[in-house]
Write an enzyme that holds these catalytic residues in place. Structure first.
Site, PDB file in Angstrom:
ATOM      1  N   PHE A 124      -7.813  11.298  60.222  1.00  0.00           N
ATOM      2  CA  PHE A 124      -7.224  10.129  59.862  1.00  0.00           C
ATOM      3  C   PHE A 124      -6.062  10.194  60.886  1.00  0.00           C
ATOM      4  O   PHE A 124      -5.416  11.079  61.069  1.00  0.00           O
ATOM      5  CB  PHE A 124      -6.727  10.146  58.385  1.00  0.00           C
ATOM      6  CG  PHE A 124      -6.014   8.974  58.111  1.00  0.00           C
ATOM      7  CD1 PHE A 124      -6.754   7.701  57.671  1.00  0.00           C
ATOM      8  CD2 PHE A 124      -4.663   8.662  58.017  1.00  0.00           C
ATOM      9  CE1 PHE A 124      -6.301   6.468  57.280  1.00  0.00           C
ATOM     10  CE2 PHE A 124      -4.060   7.528  57.599  1.00  0.00           C
ATOM     11  CZ  PHE A 124      -4.905   6.500  57.187  1.00  0.00           C
ATOM     12  N   ASP A 182      -6.702  19.055  54.726  1.00  0.00           N
ATOM     13  CA  ASP A 182      -6.390  17.443  54.112  1.00  0.00           C
ATOM     14  C   ASP A 182      -7.304  17.171  52.910  1.00  0.00           C
ATOM     15  O   ASP A 182      -8.680  17.019  53.317  1.00  0.00           O
ATOM     16  CB  ASP A 182      -6.375  16.661  55.295  1.00  0.00           C
ATOM     17  CG  ASP A 182      -5.843  15.353  54.758  1.00  0.00           C
ATOM     18  OD1 ASP A 182      -6.080  14.835  53.488  1.00  0.00           O
ATOM     19  OD2 ASP A 182      -5.222  14.221  55.624  1.00  0.00           O
ATOM     20  N   TYR A 234      -3.177   9.039  44.901  1.00  0.00           N
ATOM     21  CA  TYR A 234      -3.500   7.685  44.627  1.00  0.00           C
ATOM     22  C   TYR A 234      -4.747   7.113  44.823  1.00  0.00           C
ATOM     23  O   TYR A 234      -5.381   6.178  44.504  1.00  0.00           O
ATOM     24  CB  TYR A 234      -2.413   6.631  45.520  1.00  0.00           C
ATOM     25  CG  TYR A 234      -2.342   6.740  46.908  1.00  0.00           C
ATOM     26  CD1 TYR A 234      -3.300   6.290  47.718  1.00  0.00           C
ATOM     27  CD2 TYR A 234      -1.296   7.650  47.377  1.00  0.00           C
ATOM     28  CE1 TYR A 234      -3.295   6.453  49.093  1.00  0.00           C
ATOM     29  CE2 TYR A 234      -1.179   7.535  48.820  1.00  0.00           C
ATOM     30  CZ  TYR A 234      -2.290   7.293  49.710  1.00  0.00           C
ATOM     31  OH  TYR A 234      -2.097   7.519  50.823  1.00  0.00           O
ATOM     32  N   LYS A 235      -5.918   8.337  45.395  1.00  0.00           N
ATOM     33  CA  LYS A 235      -7.102   8.012  45.415  1.00  0.00           C
ATOM     34  C   LYS A 235      -8.021   8.369  44.270  1.00  0.00           C
ATOM     35  O   LYS A 235      -7.783   7.849  43.176  1.00  0.00           O
ATOM     36  CB  LYS A 235      -7.702   8.448  46.809  1.00  0.00           C
ATOM     37  CG  LYS A 235      -7.222   7.938  47.813  1.00  0.00           C
ATOM     38  CD  LYS A 235      -7.730   8.491  49.338  1.00  0.00           C
ATOM     39  CE  LYS A 235      -6.810   8.379  50.344  1.00  0.00           C
ATOM     40  NZ  LYS A 235      -6.656   7.177  50.758  1.00  0.00           N
ATOM     41  N   ARG A 260     -17.394   0.549  53.514  1.00  0.00           N
ATOM     42  CA  ARG A 260     -17.115   1.712  52.771  1.00  0.00           C
ATOM     43  C   ARG A 260     -17.268   1.475  51.436  1.00  0.00           C
ATOM     44  O   ARG A 260     -16.295   0.412  50.712  1.00  0.00           O
ATOM     45  CB  ARG A 260     -15.698   2.625  53.203  1.00  0.00           C
ATOM     46  CG  ARG A 260     -15.600   2.854  54.558  1.00  0.00           C
ATOM     47  CD  ARG A 260     -14.295   3.836  54.698  1.00  0.00           C
ATOM     48  NE  ARG A 260     -13.045   3.444  53.889  1.00  0.00           N
ATOM     49  CZ  ARG A 260     -12.183   4.102  53.679  1.00  0.00           C
ATOM     50  NH1 ARG A 260     -12.250   5.312  53.877  1.00  0.00           N
ATOM     51  NH2 ARG A 260     -11.051   3.807  52.740  1.00  0.00           N
TER      52      ARG A 260
END
Length: 426
Positions: free
Chosen positions: A155, A224, A249-250, A398
């Site tokens: 990312f 990560d 938050y995922k 996605r």
């Protein structure tokens, strides 16, 4: 690497081998897929957990970007704002346990990442925690190690942070494909920063093997976990990971901008030298001493005043994990993604999509990424029709599958709508 989707025919009744099938055959295919979805949902060990979330008629397949709201969050925040802040005010730092929330909530996350208590602290953003972890790792690395390895497909922010950490510590950064990091680590490697799951493709990397190879080379491993924690088993302690970071938050459903977490392996905590020392990580915070003395344990990862409202929203969101076994989550994740790929192959017009998500279970996270022409327009149309995923430029759709609330019927509906949209754009 992209993989062609093997199909048994498209949604309009044309077999991929060139022969024609009848409308009856297409209807039978749809009926068979629907029957399987019903059977799989009826056997789902996690079916009742779905009731712990605030959901509507939308097929929500973007939990790999923002998890759904759990039913316990709003009542808890109402209590926090109305009583703890509104009535108790400053007393809540002690009486309501605000002060210890970063470590207490860290201990709730710990089992989801395979960590014993006392090694996870919650606070700040993922980016800030990546910075802390990388700089601290460089400071703990043997002398003469001047290289930071970074997952080449990381990312972007991780890469930016690595470059900044290198400038600060006088090191250099070298980008290497995650699968090659084990072989590339050597005598000059201080640390490697690796994504457990690739955010674009959903590829799952070998945390255990890469960590072991880094240690064999005398380097440290920083992982990560943003796209893995809460979706699949992670074994930080068992795999001897040095440091790890992740967002909440995922798949942990902590809410937009919810604070991230930092894992520091217990044996390394006395040597963890944060580049962001703050009063909250001081051994005696209220001494207001001019000199800094780091606290013991995971509290060394703290910096400033905790973000209480978002921390306590996350705390309430973690209640959905009560009684949930992570292996069951992984089993359903693989079942959902397998079934979705099967439905897409059976229903979508041949040649319109290409999977960039590995088929092998050992290499797959909890999302399916499909290469598609005009991906942005396709995703906008899907959203308009009640199927919410996202896309990554230039051409990747996605679909994130959150096993706690996604059903097999949702996967089938998503594939059907996707097929209809692609038929209309042919």
């Amino acid at each position: 690497m992209s993989e062609p989707l093997t199909t048994g025919g498209d949604a309009t009744g044309t077999d991929t081998e060139g022969g024609d099938v009848t409308g009856t055959d297409a209807a039978d295919r749809h009926a068979a897929l629907a029957d399987r979805a019903a059977e799989l949902d009826a056997a789902d060990k996690l079916a009742a957990v779905r009731d712990r979330f605030v959901l509507d008629g939308t097929v929500y397949l973007d939990g790999n970007s923002l998890g759904a709201l759990s039913t316990g969050v709003l009542p808890r925040l109402t209590e926090v704002v109305g009583r703890e802040w509104g009535e108790l005010r400053i007393r809540s730092w002690e009486e309501s346990g605000w002060w210890t929330a970063p470590e207490r909530i860290g201990d709730r996350i710990a089992p989801l990442v395979g960590a014993a208590p006392g090694q996870v602290v919650v606070g700040d953003s993922t980016s800030v925690n990546v910075f802390k972890a990388l700089v601290a790792a460089v400071r703990m690395a043997p002398e003469g190690r001047d290289e930071i390895l970074v997952d080449a497909a990381t990312f972007p922010t991780d890469g930016y942070i690595a470059q900044s950490a290198a400038r600060l510590t006088g090191r250099t950064v070298r980008a290497v494909p995650a699968a090659e990091i084990a072989a590339e680590a050597g005598a000059t490697t201080a640390v490697a920063l690796v994504n457990h799951v690739d955010y674009r493709t959903g590829r799952l990397h070998d945390l255990r093997g890469i960590t072991a190879a880094l240690h064999q080379a005398g380097a440290l491993a920083v992982w990560d976990l943003c796209h893995s924690a809460g979706a699949l088993p992670v074994s930080l302690d068992a795999d001897a990971v040095d440091l790890a970071v992740g967002c909440t938050y995922k798949y942990l459903n902590g809410g937009p901008g919810a604070p991230a977490y930092l894992y520091v392996r217990q044996e390394l905590q006395p040597r963890f030298d944060s580049p962001l020392p703050g009063w909250n990580s001081h051994a005696d915070p209220f001494s207001m001493a001019a000199g800094y003395e780091a606290a013991d344990g995971a509290a060394r990862g703290r910096v400033g005043t905790p973000e209480i409202l978002s921390l306590l929203a996350l705390d309430a969101a973690l209640d959905v994990w009560d009684g949930v076994a992570v292996p069951d989550v992984r089993e359903k994740s693989l079942g959902l993604t397998d079934y979705f790929l099967e439905c897409v192959a059976a229903l979508v017009p041949a040649g319109r999509l290409e999977s960039v998500t590995p088929r092998a279970h050992a290499e797959r996270g909890s999302q399916v990424s499909l290469r598609c022409a005009d991906a942005g327009a396709v995703m906008r149309e899907l959203t308009a029709r009640g199927v919410v995923g996202d896309y990554r430029r230039p051409d990747v759709l996605r679909f994130g599958f959150t096993p706690l609330y996604t059903r097999y019927a949702d996967a089938l509906r998503a594939a059907r709508v996707l097929a209809t949209v692609l038929e209309g754009t042919a």
